[in-house]
Scaffold this active site. Structure first.
Site, PDB file in Angstrom:
ATOM      1  N   ASP A   1     -61.725  16.101   0.014  1.00 30.85           N
ATOM      2  CA  ASP A   1     -61.019  17.207  -0.665  1.00 30.85           C
ATOM      3  C   ASP A   1     -61.943  18.370  -1.019  1.00 30.85           C
ATOM      4  O   ASP A   1     -61.535  19.529  -0.931  1.00 30.85           O
ATOM      5  CB  ASP A   1     -60.373  16.717  -1.965  1.00 30.85           C
ATOM      6  CG  ASP A   1     -59.323  15.647  -1.712  1.00 30.85           C
ATOM      7  OD1 ASP A   1     -58.827  15.577  -0.578  1.00 30.85           O
ATOM      8  OD2 ASP A   1     -59.026  14.897  -2.652  1.00 30.85           O
TER       9      ASP A   1
HETATM   10  P1  NAP Z   1     -62.152  12.296  -1.574  1.00 32.49           P
HETATM   11  O1  NAP Z   1     -61.434  13.553  -1.277  1.00 32.49           O
HETATM   12  O2  NAP Z   1     -61.474  11.289  -2.416  1.00 32.49           O
HETATM   13  O3  NAP Z   1     -62.513  11.681  -0.149  1.00 32.49           O
HETATM   14  C1  NAP Z   1     -63.334  10.569  -0.042  1.00 32.49           C
HETATM   15  C2  NAP Z   1     -63.391  10.201   1.428  1.00 32.49           C
HETATM   16  O4  NAP Z   1     -64.333   9.152   1.539  1.00 32.49           O
HETATM   17  C3  NAP Z   1     -62.096   9.688   1.960  1.00 32.49           C
HETATM   18  O5  NAP Z   1     -61.500  10.643   2.817  1.00 32.49           O
HETATM   19  C4  NAP Z   1     -62.464   8.389   2.703  1.00 32.49           C
HETATM   20  O6  NAP Z   1     -62.040   8.478   4.071  1.00 32.49           O
HETATM   21  C5  NAP Z   1     -63.965   8.364   2.629  1.00 32.49           C
HETATM   22  N1  NAP Z   1     -64.482   7.030   2.404  1.00 32.49           N
HETATM   23  C6  NAP Z   1     -64.039   6.090   1.558  1.00 32.49           C
HETATM   24  N2  NAP Z   1     -64.771   4.978   1.646  1.00 32.49           N
HETATM   25  C7  NAP Z   1     -65.712   5.215   2.597  1.00 32.49           C
HETATM   26  C8  NAP Z   1     -66.749   4.449   3.146  1.00 32.49           C
HETATM   27  N3  NAP Z   1     -66.988   3.200   2.765  1.00 32.49           N
HETATM   28  N4  NAP Z   1     -67.515   5.020   4.091  1.00 32.49           N
HETATM   29  C9  NAP Z   1     -67.271   6.284   4.514  1.00 32.49           C
HETATM   30  N5  NAP Z   1     -66.291   7.058   4.033  1.00 32.49           N
HETATM   31  C10 NAP Z   1     -65.524   6.519   3.068  1.00 32.49           C
HETATM   32  O7  NAP Z   1     -63.582  12.557  -2.217  1.00 32.49           O
HETATM   33  P2  NAP Z   1     -64.310  13.880  -2.674  1.00 32.49           P
HETATM   34  O8  NAP Z   1     -64.407  14.854  -1.545  1.00 32.49           O
HETATM   35  O9  NAP Z   1     -65.558  13.407  -3.331  1.00 32.49           O
HETATM   36  O10 NAP Z   1     -63.329  14.533  -3.708  1.00 32.49           O
HETATM   37  C11 NAP Z   1     -63.102  14.023  -4.995  1.00 32.49           C
HETATM   38  C12 NAP Z   1     -61.636  14.052  -5.330  1.00 32.49           C
HETATM   39  O11 NAP Z   1     -61.446  13.405  -6.590  1.00 32.49           O
HETATM   40  C13 NAP Z   1     -61.085  15.453  -5.468  1.00 32.49           C
HETATM   41  O12 NAP Z   1     -59.746  15.493  -5.037  1.00 32.49           O
HETATM   42  C14 NAP Z   1     -61.136  15.672  -6.975  1.00 32.49           C
HETATM   43  O13 NAP Z   1     -60.219  16.645  -7.435  1.00 32.49           O
HETATM   44  C15 NAP Z   1     -60.760  14.292  -7.461  1.00 32.49           C
HETATM   45  N6  NAP Z   1     -61.166  14.090  -8.846  1.00 32.49           N
HETATM   46  C16 NAP Z   1     -62.481  14.055  -9.147  1.00 32.49           C
HETATM   47  C17 NAP Z   1     -62.855  13.965 -10.469  1.00 32.49           C
HETATM   48  C18 NAP Z   1     -64.299  14.016 -10.860  1.00 32.49           C
HETATM   49  O14 NAP Z   1     -64.560  14.192 -12.045  1.00 32.49           O
HETATM   50  N7  NAP Z   1     -65.229  13.873  -9.938  1.00 32.49           N
HETATM   51  C19 NAP Z   1     -61.896  13.838 -11.458  1.00 32.49           C
HETATM   52  C20 NAP Z   1     -60.549  13.852 -11.100  1.00 32.49           C
HETATM   53  C21 NAP Z   1     -60.211  13.969  -9.778  1.00 32.49           C
HETATM   54  P3  NAP Z   1     -61.797   7.143   4.937  1.00 32.49           P
HETATM   55  O15 NAP Z   1     -60.807   6.327   4.185  1.00 32.49           O
HETATM   56  O16 NAP Z   1     -61.318   7.650   6.247  1.00 32.49           O
HETATM   57  O17 NAP Z   1     -63.133   6.472   5.044  1.00 32.49           O
END
Ligand code: NAP
Length: 460
Positions: A383
């Protein structure tokens, strides 16, 4: 003499808490911040135990043992489960405040000033609703409860009416301190309100909600400080309350969401619909191909995300960084404020793997560097790299500040499949001509890259 000692320990504890917050806000001093925070809490507990009003230590000892039995396993929960662990500790903190407030009420009413009764009602109200709300948040994050938002007609009206009724009873108690019946009714309403507050919020918004609940628990503790005339509780509660609020604001900004949208927006529903989007063709590459592209780059920007955390790939990522650096490649890391599942998630993991802080760039700095970068290597992030946030007005992430990895000359993305990330939506980054998908588990794939680059590919 004892009083002076207690005051001194409280003053020192308050200073420790302020320093802890200050030091925890910067990566190089964060460890020191945690230590000084622990020292502050130890001083606060020690000072309180010196209180001459304590007649027997027996129950305190029992509470200490029970707290240790619960606390030690909680400390062992993995990094990826920190949001739900935090929810549990808020639940306990809030319950403690609510119980103390209730006990004080029955011990002291009707001999409570209006101010003290007001503070007590606030303490009990916030403490109780935070208790059930935090338990619900824990249940959603741990997937014990359904994570999707549950919405129905007149939900907000019902919720706000219950809260208004509980608040009204608090006001009534301030005016009529001799009445005792409103207290259990207010408690019951606040318990129900805590549950209802979380039901319409999707799992996706839980980390932000937890940070907000942190703020409520802090305010409840500050109110308790006024009831017990304990200055340290007022200071610590206010610090907790305001830092929780600031953190929620930072998280909302980083996701381009408003508080009302988080609390009443039912974000997870949009997610579920968007997840059904179509898939397009993508180009993929082998570890050998990816290694040679990395090797011939001048600059590589690694973008870590939740997938790196799940795969525990940070140590392999460090090996990759070391090898590329030895080969003359300038390796840096682009850190998005909400990458992972809690603020600072990536910083903590990279620090654990001893990756030098000066390699880490915050979003704005990384974005000004990315157009001049040869390779953006996205490891388990999704994301926070989604270009739809910049131009697709219909996208649920539209307006969210992202890392502009699509502006790098070549993009490589390590993930296991084409599945979406947290927001549950497609990422057009993957179908760009310049993007190569590196399918696999993050730790295994980066391990492959390390072996390729060190010229030792046997064993796989
Ligand atoms: P993300 O959008 O959740 O994407 C994580 C990606 O990691 C997934 O597409 C997944 O694809 C891949 N993945 C999962 N396990 C894996 C593995 N073992 N090996 C390789 N790839 C793996 O993560 P992000 O880009 O870090 O974004 C964070 C999200 O969390 C945002 O939407 C944000 O708004 C939300 N959020 C964050 C917080 C905060 O404080 N950090 C708080 C609230 C919400 P596959 O399944 O294809 O592997």
């Amino acid at each position: 003499m004892i009083e002076t000692l207690i005051s001194f320990s409280y003053l020192a504890a308050a200073a420790c808490f302020v320093l802890a917050l200050k030091w925890m806000s910067a990566v190089p001093t964060a460890r020191r911040g945690v230590l000084v925070g622990v020292a502050g809490m130890a001083l606060a507990v020690a000072g309180t135990l010196l209180n001459p009003e304590i007649l027997s230590y027996r129950w305190i000892a029992v509470a200490f043992v029970v707290g240790t039995i619960i606390g030690v396993p909680m400390a062992m929960m993995p990094m990826t489960a920190v949001p739900q662990r935090t929810a549990l500790s808020h639940a306990f903190g809030a319950l403690a405040a609510a119980l103390v407030g209730t006990a004080e009420f029955y011990l002291r009413t009707p001999h409570l000033s209006r101010f003290t009764m007001g503070a007590l009602c606030l303490e009990v109200l916030l403490g109780t609703l935070t208790f059930t709300a935090s338990l619900m948040a824990f249940g959603k994050l741990q997937e014990i409860l359904p994570t999707r938002p549950i919405v129905y007609r007149f939900q907000n009206v019902l919720n706000l009416s219950i809260f208004a009724l509980a608040l009204g009873l608090g006001v009534y108690l301030v005016l009529q301190p001799a009445e005792t019946w409103p207290m259990p009714v207010m408690l019951g309403l606040a318990l129900v309100f805590g549950v209802l507050l979380i039901i319409p919020i999707g799992g996706a918004d839980m980390p932000t909600v937890i940070s907000l609940l942190n703020s409520y628990a802090g305010l409840s503790a500050a109110a308790m400080g006024f009831v017990l005339d304990n200055k340290l509780l007022i200071v610590a509660g206010s610090l907790d309350g305001s830092s929780g609020l600031i953190l929620s604001i930072i998280m909302c900004k980083a996701m381009n969401r408003s508080f009302t949208n988080v609390l009443f927006g039912a974000f997870g529903q949009v997610q579920a619909q968007a997840a059904a989007a179509t898939q397009k063709t993508v180009r993929s590459a082998t570890p050998e191909e990816a290694a040679s592209i990395l090797e011939s780059a001048n600059g590589v920007m690694i973008v870590p995300g939740y997938g790196m955390a799940v795969a525990q790939a940070q140590h392999k990522v460090r090996e990759l960084t070391d090898i590329l650096t030895r080969k003359g490649v300038n390796v840096r890391f682009a850190i998005h404020p909400v990458a992972g599942r809690m603020p600072g998630h990536m910083n903590v993991l990279l620090a654990e793997a001893d990756i030098a802080y000066d390699r880490l760039l915050e979003m704005e700095d990384a974005n000004s560097e990315l157009p001049q970068t040869d390779v953006a290597l996205v490891i388990g992030a999704n994301d926070v790299t989604n270009p739809a946030a910049r131009h697709d007005k219909g996208s649920p992430v539209y307006g969210m500040p992202i890392l502009d990895v699509d502006k790098a000359r070549t993009v490589m993305v390590i993930k296991r499949s084409m599945n979406p990330g947290f927001a549950g939506i497609d990422n057009p980054l993957y179908t760009l001509d310049k993007t190569l998908m590196l399918f696999g588990d993050a730790r295994a794939f980066v391990g492959h890259l390390v072996r390729e680059l060190s010229g030792n590919s046997e064993g796989h």
